[in-house]
Design an enzyme around this catalytic site. Structure first.
Site, PDB file in Angstrom:
ATOM      1  N   HIS A 179      16.670 -23.299  29.783  1.00 26.01           N
ATOM      2  CA  HIS A 179      17.417 -22.284  29.298  1.00 26.01           C
ATOM      3  C   HIS A 179      18.910 -22.758  29.128  1.00 26.01           C
ATOM      4  O   HIS A 179      19.379 -23.606  29.713  1.00 26.01           O
ATOM      5  CB  HIS A 179      17.257 -21.246  30.556  1.00 26.01           C
ATOM      6  CG  HIS A 179      18.041 -21.710  31.899  1.00 26.01           C
ATOM      7  ND1 HIS A 179      17.076 -21.944  33.006  1.00 26.01           N
ATOM      8  CD2 HIS A 179      19.135 -22.564  32.187  1.00 26.01           C
ATOM      9  CE1 HIS A 179      17.741 -22.690  34.110  1.00 26.01           C
ATOM     10  NE2 HIS A 179      19.010 -22.982  33.415  1.00 26.01           N
ATOM     11  N   GLU A 234      17.605 -29.489  37.280  1.00 22.07           N
ATOM     12  CA  GLU A 234      16.837 -28.538  37.225  1.00 22.07           C
ATOM     13  C   GLU A 234      15.569 -28.477  36.726  1.00 22.07           C
ATOM     14  O   GLU A 234      14.536 -27.617  36.907  1.00 22.07           O
ATOM     15  CB  GLU A 234      17.292 -27.387  35.992  1.00 22.07           C
ATOM     16  CG  GLU A 234      18.744 -26.872  36.334  1.00 22.07           C
ATOM     17  CD  GLU A 234      19.394 -26.055  35.199  1.00 22.07           C
ATOM     18  OE1 GLU A 234      20.544 -25.558  35.327  1.00 22.07           O
ATOM     19  OE2 GLU A 234      18.887 -26.011  34.219  1.00 22.07           O
ATOM     20  N   HIS A 281      20.363 -32.868  30.996  1.00 20.65           N
ATOM     21  CA  HIS A 281      21.735 -32.445  30.603  1.00 20.65           C
ATOM     22  C   HIS A 281      22.802 -32.597  31.591  1.00 20.65           C
ATOM     23  O   HIS A 281      22.384 -32.457  32.847  1.00 20.65           O
ATOM     24  CB  HIS A 281      21.742 -31.034  29.937  1.00 20.65           C
ATOM     25  CG  HIS A 281      21.423 -29.673  30.643  1.00 20.65           C
ATOM     26  ND1 HIS A 281      20.290 -29.675  31.642  1.00 20.65           N
ATOM     27  CD2 HIS A 281      22.265 -28.848  31.057  1.00 20.65           C
ATOM     28  CE1 HIS A 281      20.227 -28.549  32.196  1.00 20.65           C
ATOM     29  NE2 HIS A 281      21.375 -28.089  32.042  1.00 20.65           N
ATOM     30  N   HIS A 288      23.253 -19.526  38.452  1.00 22.94           N
ATOM     31  CA  HIS A 288      24.142 -20.229  38.045  1.00 22.94           C
ATOM     32  C   HIS A 288      25.277 -19.615  38.655  1.00 22.94           C
ATOM     33  O   HIS A 288      26.500 -19.624  37.903  1.00 22.94           O
ATOM     34  CB  HIS A 288      24.182 -20.266  36.540  1.00 22.94           C
ATOM     35  CG  HIS A 288      22.942 -21.098  36.111  1.00 22.94           C
ATOM     36  ND1 HIS A 288      21.692 -20.606  35.904  1.00 22.94           N
ATOM     37  CD2 HIS A 288      22.822 -22.166  35.354  1.00 22.94           C
ATOM     38  CE1 HIS A 288      21.044 -21.381  35.389  1.00 22.94           C
ATOM     39  NE2 HIS A 288      21.427 -22.431  34.842  1.00 22.94           N
TER      40      HIS A 288
HETATM   41 FE   LIG Z   1      20.885 -24.186  34.016  1.00 24.76          FE
END
Ligand SMILES: [Fe+3]
Ligand SMILES: [Fe+3]
Lengths: 283, 119, 283, 119
Positions: A12, A243, A196, A59
């Site tokens: 996502h 994640e 990431h 988040h």
């Molecule tokens: Fe995320």
């Protein structure tokens, strides 16, 4: 006894919400990413799930550091999506499957997972985007064709739960779903990763070889990832790459069943993220 | 500081894991950024940054970091990337702007690095 | 390495706050209750703790059903007491021992307790009253002579964590405190119980024989209580009697060390509650 | 209802354990009671009970229960004793009043029962 049809694990990225809002699906930057979901949607069209248990990470919309749970289980009638700070229009709210929520709450506590139970919760892009990618007609209609139970795993504040703990959370979720006295069809979604890193001098870090190895491992060697500590996983996949714990928990739900990879896709980059998509079903 | 002795931490170049040490120094900054989920709070901040920062009791280091628009400085002041992303939005910075700024390259060079990572 | 001086387990009842506010300590109804704390205060005068880890349960001040954690650990600089709905004047705020908080957070996660971490929290009578009973001069001065780390156990929403899980939480807290690189002296407080029931046709239920047996068991046979399920404990001690889980967790902190009972007191009733006080120290 | 099948629960006479079944039906009532930690919310409720209950979206059963002042009825409507205690305070009821009301005896008789339990 409810039936688990399989799992869809997906990345996502908030930017996906922006692309959807501006209808950029056919834009050259976005096309390879959006196109990959076609096969997952076809599979869903055949498998017709009624309920989704979605493993995701907040988040900074629903949880703040005043009360940061390691594992949180939603038990609300409805989960609204909301502005996360960038003014992107919220997507449709999701109806909760409250009965399965409480089944999960009871089973997880019995299995000694010390969850936080949430009778009211907002869900951010980590819930709304997988729904929008898998049910674009639902997005347009403003109503999803499934009910959900969101299960949130902390990736905000270290220490996070270990990969092994997350895998066993998944095993307990399986026990909860399979002991649910209901004949509905349940899909597992994992929303997060892959490699990431947004912050620091290492911002933009991506590790394609590791991501691909991780995706492969989920088919035949699902606990391969548990050899790594969370600090090692951050080193290997970036600060937000952690994640991937969502994918680990989702794999725990399928557990020992031999699984078949129905579809896999990997694309770099969307925004600063390596995106993955993996559809697994019981073999 | 006190917690350095707690355990011998892995050191990852260019990477700060947001743990108790950072959470402890960063609370006021993160709490302010969390408020930016609400459009009216973003507007209030934009109307008067200094007053808004004072209202959220930011430390001097945190105020300086916000004034500087430098993300690395905000992180050093305990800012969490998820919360800081909301502040960056107010400043009109997207994730590639931030990435470029932190790594000291142009946005184009940062984007090219991302594309290269997928090859 | 920090030193654990022992534990004080005590009941809490909102009415005690009212009695303190109206200076009723010498009132015949209250005198036997308040007098019992004298021996505990003497012991504290000799043992001089610097930090208190207080196991308590929130009654709807800091936590609501939108986010109800099984185990919550405070990591705040300061914990304010506040009005719980009855207009009783709040007692002094407590300073947090943030360094020990994070030590506990890290250790508990490492030991696979899925805690909720709270960088900001209000504390209700379950924290303020034990402090006021043990340090009345601190109450009058508006400042406690100790720093605290509050650890909250859910007794609001069933299923609660089992007695066995709470005992092991205590064992992990011990490991956290003993691995804390600091020479401060740590007191454990358990705040809750003993038998009482506020609600239902069985309101006013009290079980003196069971309470006394439970208090005895904590000295020599600390896991005796873990033979009971939480439903059995509610049947035996009342819907709020389940707060005895705080005592179980506190005993887990002392764990295998042979313990000596320094002081014990049992008094019925204060309001609708059977009150107990138990001071244990390493033998 | 749906969850009765979830597990075969122990039945304790005169006792309802607040679990998912009750939490589910009681949410609006409990949320209203939770608001009563704030003095201004207690005053708003006292100024106009009906408007306040509507604002918190109480069900008809919950409104009836509150109007009746009967604690057993509030519990049947999903009220949690910790939250209801705040409402009881507004009604000027202490724990012995509530105990007497629920057990159908006078306050004196209820208090005597408590004292007897300690003998
Ligand atoms: Fe995320
Ligand atoms: Fe209590």
């Amino acid at each position: 006894m409810a039936h688990i049809i399989g799992s869809i694990s997906t990345s996502h990225v908030p930017a996906i919400g922006g692309a959807l809002a501006r209808q950029k699906q056919q834009d050259p930057y976005w096309k390879p990413f959006f196109d990959a979901y076609g096969k997952a949607r076809e599979w869903l069209g055949r498998e017709r799930p009624d309920v989704v248990v979605i493993l995701h990470n907040d988040h900074g919309l629903n949880f703040f550091l005043d009360k940061m749970p390691t594992f949180a289980v939603g038990a609300a009638d409805v989960y609204k999506n909301a502005d996360e700070g960038w003014g992107i229009p919220p997507l449709a709210e999701a109806r909760g499957c409250v009965d399965l929520s409480w089944q999960i709450v009871e089973t997880l506590i019995e299995d000694e997972f010390d969850i936080t139970t949430c009778q009211e919760a907002l869900v951010d892009h980590s819930v709304s985007l997988p729904l929008a990618l898998l049910w674009p007609e639902g997005k347009d209609a403003g109503a999803w064709p499934v009910e959900i139970v969101p299960v949130c795993i902390n990736t905000v504040l270290a220490p996070y739960p270990s990969a092994s703990r997350c895998y066993r959370l998944g095993q307990s979720l399986r026990r909860a779903i399979e002991s649910w006295d209901d004949d509905r069809r349940v899909l597992i979604i994992a929303s997060g990763g892959l490699s990431h890193q947004l912050d620091g001098e290492r911002a933009g870090f991506i590790n394609k070889p590791f991501d691909l190895q991780f995706m492969d491992s989920l088919v035949a060697d699902p606990t391969w990832i548990t050899q790594y500590s969370n600090e090692e996983l951050v080193e290997l996949t970036g600060t937000q790459g952690i994640e991937l714990l969502m994918w680990v928990a989702a794999r725990g739900v399928l557990d020992e069943t031999p699984v078949k990879q129905h579809h896999a896709h990997y694309h770099v980059p969307i925004s600063n993220t390596a995106t993955g998509l993996l559809v697994l079903e019981p073999a | 500081m006190t917690t350095a002795t707690r355990k011998c931490r892995r050191s990852i170049p260019g990477t700060a894991i947001f743990d108790g040490d950072l959470a402890r120094i960063g609370y006021a900054l993160n709490r302010m950024c969390f408020s930016f989920n609400a459009a009216e709070c973003r507007e209030a901040f934009q109307r008067d940054e200094e007053a808004y920062m004072t209202r959220y009791r930011l430390t001097d280091a945190q105020k300086d970091a916000v004034r500087s628009r430098q993300v690395l400085q905000m992180i050093a002041a305990g800012g969490h990337p998820y919360y800081l992303a909301k502040l960056a939005g107010i400043f009109g910075l997207d994730m590639q702007d931030i990435g470029a700024q932190q790594t000291g390259v142009t946005k184009e060079a940062f984007q090219a690095k991302l594309v290269a990572a997928g090859a």
